[in-house]
Design a protein around this motif. Sequence first.
Motif, PDB file in Angstrom:
ATOM      1  N   ILE A  61       0.842  -1.201   0.000  1.00  0.00           N
ATOM      2  CA  ILE A  61       0.000   0.000   0.000  1.00  0.00           C
ATOM      3  C   ILE A  61       0.876   1.250   0.000  1.00  0.00           C
ATOM      4  O   ILE A  61       0.625   2.191  -0.756  1.00  0.00           O
ATOM      5  N   GLU A  62       1.889   1.259   0.829  1.00  0.00           N
ATOM      6  CA  GLU A  62       2.807   2.407   0.886  1.00  0.00           C
ATOM      7  C   GLU A  62       3.519   2.623  -0.441  1.00  0.00           C
ATOM      8  O   GLU A  62       3.670   3.751  -0.897  1.00  0.00           O
ATOM      9  N   GLU A  63       3.941   1.539  -1.073  1.00  0.00           N
ATOM     10  CA  GLU A  63       4.627   1.647  -2.360  1.00  0.00           C
ATOM     11  C   GLU A  63       3.697   2.230  -3.419  1.00  0.00           C
ATOM     12  O   GLU A  63       4.113   3.066  -4.234  1.00  0.00           O
ATOM     13  N   LYS A  64       2.446   1.819  -3.411  1.00  0.00           N
ATOM     14  CA  LYS A  64       1.473   2.352  -4.376  1.00  0.00           C
ATOM     15  C   LYS A  64       1.225   3.830  -4.137  1.00  0.00           C
ATOM     16  O   LYS A  64       1.127   4.614  -5.084  1.00  0.00           O
ATOM     17  N   LYS A  65       1.121   4.226  -2.875  1.00  0.00           N
ATOM     18  CA  LYS A  65       0.925   5.644  -2.555  1.00  0.00           C
ATOM     19  C   LYS A  65       2.117   6.469  -3.036  1.00  0.00           C
ATOM     20  O   LYS A  65       1.943   7.543  -3.615  1.00  0.00           O
ATOM     21  N   LYS A  66       3.323   5.979  -2.789  1.00  0.00           N
ATOM     22  CA  LYS A  66       4.527   6.686  -3.219  1.00  0.00           C
ATOM     23  C   LYS A  66       4.571   6.806  -4.741  1.00  0.00           C
ATOM     24  O   LYS A  66       4.948   7.859  -5.276  1.00  0.00           O
ATOM     25  N   ALA A  67       4.184   5.744  -5.435  1.00  0.00           N
ATOM     26  CA  ALA A  67       4.178   5.770  -6.899  1.00  0.00           C
ATOM     27  C   ALA A  67       3.172   6.800  -7.412  1.00  0.00           C
ATOM     28  O   ALA A  67       3.452   7.535  -8.368  1.00  0.00           O
ATOM     29  N   GLU A  68       2.006   6.869  -6.784  1.00  0.00           N
ATOM     30  CA  GLU A  68       0.990   7.852  -7.188  1.00  0.00           C
ATOM     31  C   GLU A  68       1.483   9.271  -6.947  1.00  0.00           C
ATOM     32  O   GLU A  68       1.289  10.158  -7.783  1.00  0.00           O
ATOM     33  N   ILE A  69       2.126   9.494  -5.810  1.00  0.00           N
ATOM     34  CA  ILE A  69       2.661  10.820  -5.496  1.00  0.00           C
ATOM     35  C   ILE A  69       3.735  11.214  -6.505  1.00  0.00           C
ATOM     36  O   ILE A  69       3.757  12.357  -6.987  1.00  0.00           O
ATOM     37  N   MET A  70       4.592  10.281  -6.840  1.00  0.00           N
ATOM     38  CA  MET A  70       5.644  10.557  -7.833  1.00  0.00           C
ATOM     39  C   MET A  70       5.028  10.879  -9.198  1.00  0.00           C
ATOM     40  O   MET A  70       5.510  11.767  -9.908  1.00  0.00           O
ATOM     41  N   LYS A  71       3.987  10.175  -9.551  1.00  0.00           N
ATOM     42  CA  LYS A  71       3.305  10.407 -10.827  1.00  0.00           C
ATOM     43  C   LYS A  71       2.700  11.812 -10.856  1.00  0.00           C
ATOM     44  O   LYS A  71       2.822  12.526 -11.856  1.00  0.00           O
TER      45      LYS A  71
END
Length: 114
Positions: free
Chosen positions: A51-61
Motif C-alpha cells: 500500500i505504501e509503495e502504491k501511494k509513493k508511486a501515485e505521489i511521484m506520478k
Amino acid sequence: MTEESAPIDDDKLEKKKKHDAESAADLEKVTDFAEEKEISGTDLASVLVNIEEKKKAEIMKIKEKERELAKVSIKKEDVELIIKELEVTKQVAERTLRENGGNLVAALTTLVHS
C-alpha cells in the motif's frame, strides 16, 4: 379419550419436527458461510508495504505531471483574458492553459464545457 388424542399429537409433533428440520436445511443452503482465517503478521506487513509503495508511486506520478505542466510556457495576456472573460481565479486560468499546451482557444473551450 386420552389414548385417541395421543396418536394425533404424535403425528403433529413428527410433522413439526420434520418441518423444522427441512427449514434448518433450507436455511443452511442460503446462508453464506465463510471460515474465519487468521492473518499472520508477515502477511499484514507485506500488504502494508504494498500500500505504501502504491501511494509513493501515485505521489511521484502527480509530481512528474506538475513538473511537465510547469515547463509549458503561457502568456500573461492569455491568463488575464481568461480571468476577465470567464471570471475564474488566476490559478485555474494558468492551470487550464498549461494543461492545454498554452493554447488559448483550447483552454477557453475546456473551461466553458466544464
